[in-house]
Design a protein around this motif. Structure first.
Motif, PDB file in Angstrom:
ATOM      1  N   GLU A   1     -68.143 -76.950 -39.304  1.00 36.25           N
ATOM      2  CA  GLU A   1     -67.934 -78.388 -39.425  1.00 36.25           C
ATOM      3  C   GLU A   1     -69.172 -79.032 -40.056  1.00 36.25           C
ATOM      4  OE1 GLU A   1     -65.090 -80.122 -38.545  1.00 36.25           O
ATOM      5  OE2 GLU A   1     -64.302 -78.079 -38.365  1.00 36.25           O
ATOM      6  N   PRO A   2     -68.979 -79.949 -41.000  1.00 37.55           N
ATOM      7  CA  PRO A   2     -70.124 -80.515 -41.730  1.00 37.55           C
ATOM      8  C   PRO A   2     -71.074 -81.354 -40.875  1.00 37.55           C
ATOM      9  CG  PRO A   2     -68.094 -81.681 -42.273  1.00 37.55           C
ATOM     10  CD  PRO A   2     -67.691 -80.476 -41.499  1.00 37.55           C
ATOM     11  N   ASP A   3     -70.590 -81.864 -39.724  1.00 34.68           N
ATOM     12  CA  ASP A   3     -71.445 -82.736 -38.917  1.00 34.68           C
ATOM     13  C   ASP A   3     -71.897 -82.093 -37.610  1.00 34.68           C
ATOM     14  OD1 ASP A   3     -68.938 -82.730 -37.772  1.00 34.68           O
ATOM     15  OD2 ASP A   3     -69.004 -84.831 -37.159  1.00 34.68           O
ATOM     16  N   VAL A   4     -71.793 -80.754 -37.521  1.00 38.20           N
ATOM     17  CA  VAL A   4     -72.129 -80.074 -36.269  1.00 38.20           C
ATOM     18  C   VAL A   4     -73.246 -79.055 -36.492  1.00 38.20           C
ATOM     19  CG1 VAL A   4     -71.289 -78.568 -34.424  1.00 38.20           C
ATOM     20  CG2 VAL A   4     -69.816 -80.378 -35.313  1.00 38.20           C
ATOM     21  N   ASP A   5     -74.286 -79.147 -35.679  1.00 41.95           N
ATOM     22  CA  ASP A   5     -75.310 -78.108 -35.574  1.00 41.95           C
ATOM     23  C   ASP A   5     -75.093 -77.422 -34.239  1.00 41.95           C
ATOM     24  OD1 ASP A   5     -76.585 -78.693 -37.980  1.00 41.95           O
ATOM     25  OD2 ASP A   5     -77.829 -80.235 -37.050  1.00 41.95           O
ATOM     26  N   VAL A   6     -75.097 -76.109 -34.221  1.00 43.00           N
ATOM     27  CA  VAL A   6     -74.720 -75.416 -32.988  1.00 43.00           C
ATOM     28  C   VAL A   6     -75.654 -74.250 -32.689  1.00 43.00           C
ATOM     29  CG1 VAL A   6     -73.070 -73.929 -34.191  1.00 43.00           C
ATOM     30  CG2 VAL A   6     -72.779 -74.354 -31.741  1.00 43.00           C
ATOM     31  N   ALA A   7     -75.877 -74.033 -31.398  1.00 41.81           N
ATOM     32  CA  ALA A   7     -76.618 -72.869 -30.918  1.00 41.81           C
ATOM     33  C   ALA A   7     -75.819 -72.277 -29.771  1.00 41.81           C
ATOM     34  CB  ALA A   7     -78.016 -73.266 -30.458  1.00 41.81           C
ATOM     35  N   ALA A   8     -76.053 -71.002 -29.478  1.00 42.10           N
ATOM     36  CA  ALA A   8     -75.317 -70.332 -28.396  1.00 42.10           C
ATOM     37  C   ALA A   8     -76.297 -69.726 -27.407  1.00 42.10           C
ATOM     38  CB  ALA A   8     -74.402 -69.249 -28.966  1.00 42.10           C
ATOM     39  N   ALA A   9     -75.913 -69.753 -26.130  1.00 37.51           N
ATOM     40  CA  ALA A   9     -76.695 -69.131 -25.066  1.00 37.51           C
ATOM     41  C   ALA A   9     -75.752 -68.300 -24.220  1.00 37.51           C
ATOM     42  CB  ALA A   9     -77.393 -70.188 -24.217  1.00 37.51           C
ATOM     43  N   GLY A  10     -76.206 -67.130 -23.792  1.00 34.20           N
ATOM     44  CA  GLY A  10     -75.334 -66.220 -23.071  1.00 34.20           C
ATOM     45  C   GLY A  10     -75.439 -66.278 -21.566  1.00 34.20           C
ATOM     46  N   SER A  11     -76.258 -67.202 -21.045  1.00 37.51           N
ATOM     47  CA  SER A  11     -76.421 -67.285 -19.589  1.00 37.51           C
ATOM     48  C   SER A  11     -77.002 -68.636 -19.219  1.00 37.51           C
ATOM     49  CB  SER A  11     -77.365 -66.178 -19.100  1.00 37.51           C
ATOM     50  OG  SER A  11     -78.686 -66.408 -19.566  1.00 37.51           O
TER      51      SER A  11
ATOM     52  N   MET B   1     -74.908 -88.995 -42.624  1.00 39.90           N
ATOM     53  CA  MET B   1     -73.980 -88.432 -41.635  1.00 39.90           C
ATOM     54  C   MET B   1     -74.731 -88.138 -40.337  1.00 39.90           C
ATOM     55  SD  MET B   1     -71.771 -84.895 -41.797  1.00 39.90           S
ATOM     56  CE  MET B   1     -70.889 -85.411 -43.274  1.00 39.90           C
ATOM     57  N   VAL B   2     -74.200 -88.649 -39.218  1.00 39.19           N
ATOM     58  CA  VAL B   2     -74.791 -88.367 -37.915  1.00 39.19           C
ATOM     59  C   VAL B   2     -74.325 -86.986 -37.462  1.00 39.19           C
ATOM     60  CG1 VAL B   2     -74.944 -89.068 -35.512  1.00 39.19           C
ATOM     61  CG2 VAL B   2     -74.835 -90.810 -37.315  1.00 39.19           C
ATOM     62  N   ARG B   3     -75.279 -86.109 -37.212  1.00 38.05           N
ATOM     63  CA  ARG B   3     -74.936 -84.746 -36.828  1.00 38.05           C
ATOM     64  C   ARG B   3     -74.912 -84.610 -35.312  1.00 38.05           C
ATOM     65  NH1 ARG B   3     -74.776 -81.685 -41.152  1.00 38.05           N
ATOM     66  NH2 ARG B   3     -74.777 -79.739 -39.969  1.00 38.05           N
ATOM     67  N   ILE B   4     -74.011 -83.765 -34.828  1.00 39.58           N
ATOM     68  CA  ILE B   4     -73.865 -83.516 -33.397  1.00 39.58           C
ATOM     69  C   ILE B   4     -74.493 -82.165 -33.086  1.00 39.58           C
ATOM     70  CG2 ILE B   4     -72.233 -83.258 -31.487  1.00 39.58           C
ATOM     71  CD1 ILE B   4     -70.174 -84.757 -33.199  1.00 39.58           C
ATOM     72  N   ARG B   5     -75.447 -82.178 -32.165  1.00 41.04           N
ATOM     73  CA  ARG B   5     -76.100 -80.926 -31.754  1.00 41.04           C
ATOM     74  C   ARG B   5     -75.377 -80.378 -30.524  1.00 41.04           C
ATOM     75  NH1 ARG B   5     -80.502 -78.961 -33.207  1.00 41.04           N
ATOM     76  NH2 ARG B   5     -81.182 -78.415 -31.088  1.00 41.04           N
ATOM     77  N   VAL B   6     -74.844 -79.169 -30.655  1.00 40.43           N
ATOM     78  CA  VAL B   6     -73.999 -78.576 -29.622  1.00 40.43           C
ATOM     79  C   VAL B   6     -74.611 -77.264 -29.130  1.00 40.43           C
ATOM     80  CG1 VAL B   6     -71.698 -77.705 -29.064  1.00 40.43           C
ATOM     81  CG2 VAL B   6     -71.966 -79.595 -30.698  1.00 40.43           C
ATOM     82  N   LEU B   7     -74.584 -77.070 -27.818  1.00 36.76           N
ATOM     83  CA  LEU B   7     -75.017 -75.805 -27.218  1.00 36.76           C
ATOM     84  C   LEU B   7     -73.812 -75.160 -26.538  1.00 36.76           C
ATOM     85  CD1 LEU B   7     -77.240 -73.777 -26.442  1.00 36.76           C
ATOM     86  CD2 LEU B   7     -77.653 -75.161 -24.385  1.00 36.76           C
ATOM     87  N   VAL B   8     -73.445 -73.957 -26.967  1.00 31.52           N
ATOM     88  CA  VAL B   8     -72.351 -73.190 -26.357  1.00 31.52           C
ATOM     89  C   VAL B   8     -72.950 -72.229 -25.343  1.00 31.52           C
ATOM     90  CG1 VAL B   8     -70.471 -71.556 -26.763  1.00 31.52           C
ATOM     91  CG2 VAL B   8     -70.968 -73.335 -28.466  1.00 31.52           C
TER      92      VAL B   8
END
Length: 256
Positions: free
Chosen positions: A26-36, A1-8
């Motif tokens: 979501e099984p194919d999503v890696d995510v990180a969050a930034a506040g600024s 499975m190709v995973r999607i790297r997401v930055l919020v």
């Protein structure tokens, strides 16, 4: 499975963390969050240095922050107390910087309301999509996957207004380009220094000219561009695609 790297990227912490948590389910999503903006830039730079670049950045249209920079936004890393010039990083400015520094990252702007002018600015800055913050998770996922296929996503209600804004912007850009082309090479060099925020003395030192000569060049630039202030000249230059002079490099020759 190709995973999607997401930055919020959103300075409303609850929203950012909630969206990140929903996407992480979501099984194919890696995510990180930034506040600024600064935090986002650090995440992007760190990921790139480790060989694990993000695929998609979701950024709040109303993001607001100030960071010290001496280089393009995409490559700047905050360094408090160093005395650099403060440059505001709103959502659209962040999009432009990331587009310049990491063009492989697709950006989607999250907005609380439809705004044709700002949506057009976002597209011009390099965004691949404009999505309402209250859209469904499935809609957002569809947009994310679409932009990774090089699609551009806009709400249907915005299409006419955005096209009108882009057409008007192109007209202004063409007129601005024509005016800039009327400048001599030296005058264009002076204009680029003005875009970089350099004053008369700094321009003189950089180009090895006398302040009086620089003053004459600046007056000629304003006259040929048909404006009455440095700020107006800089705005016109940016519309024409004229970037700032590279402050890290020094001119080595001079002909008045």
């Amino acid at each position: 499975m190709v995973r999607i790297r997401v930055l919020v990227v959103d300075d409303h912490r609850i929203f950012a963390e909630s969206l990140a948590a929903a996407l992480a389910a979501e099984p194919d999503v890696d995510v990180a969050a930034a506040g600024s903006g600064p935090a986002a830039l650090r995440c992007l730079e760190r990921a790139a240095s480790e060989g694990r670049r993000f695929d998609v950045m979701l950024v709040d249209a109303d993001l607001g922050a100030v960071i010290p920079v001496q280089v393009p936004v995409a490559r700047a890393v905050p360094d408090s107390g160093s005395g650099e010039t403060l440059t505001p990083v709103d959502g659209i400015s962040l999009v432009a910087g990331v587009r310049s520094g990491q063009p492989s990252v697709r950006t989607v702007v999250l907005a609380e309301k439809d705004d044709p002018r700002r949506a057009a600015l976002a597209l011009q800055a390099g965004a691949s999509g404009w999505v309402a913050k209250d859209c469904s998770l499935q809609r957002l996922l569809a947009v994310m996957r679409g932009v990774l296929r090089d699609e551009t996503h806009l709400p249907a209600a915005l299409l006419t207004g955005v096209l009108r804004e882009l057409t008007a912007a192109r007209k202004h850009r063409t007129e601005s380009e024509r005016l800039v082309e009327s400048l001599t090479p030296r005058e264009r060099e002076v204009l680029r220094c003005m875009v970089a925020g350099l004053g008369r003395k700094a321009v003189a030192e950089r180009l090895f000219l006398s302040p009086h000569t620089v003053r004459t060049h600046m007056q000629n630039v304003l006259g040929k561009l048909g404006v009455h202030s440095t700020l107006a000249a800089v705005a016109l230059a940016r519309r024409a695609g004229v970037g700032p002079v590279d402050l890290a490099a020094r001119a080595i020759t001079s002909t008045g």
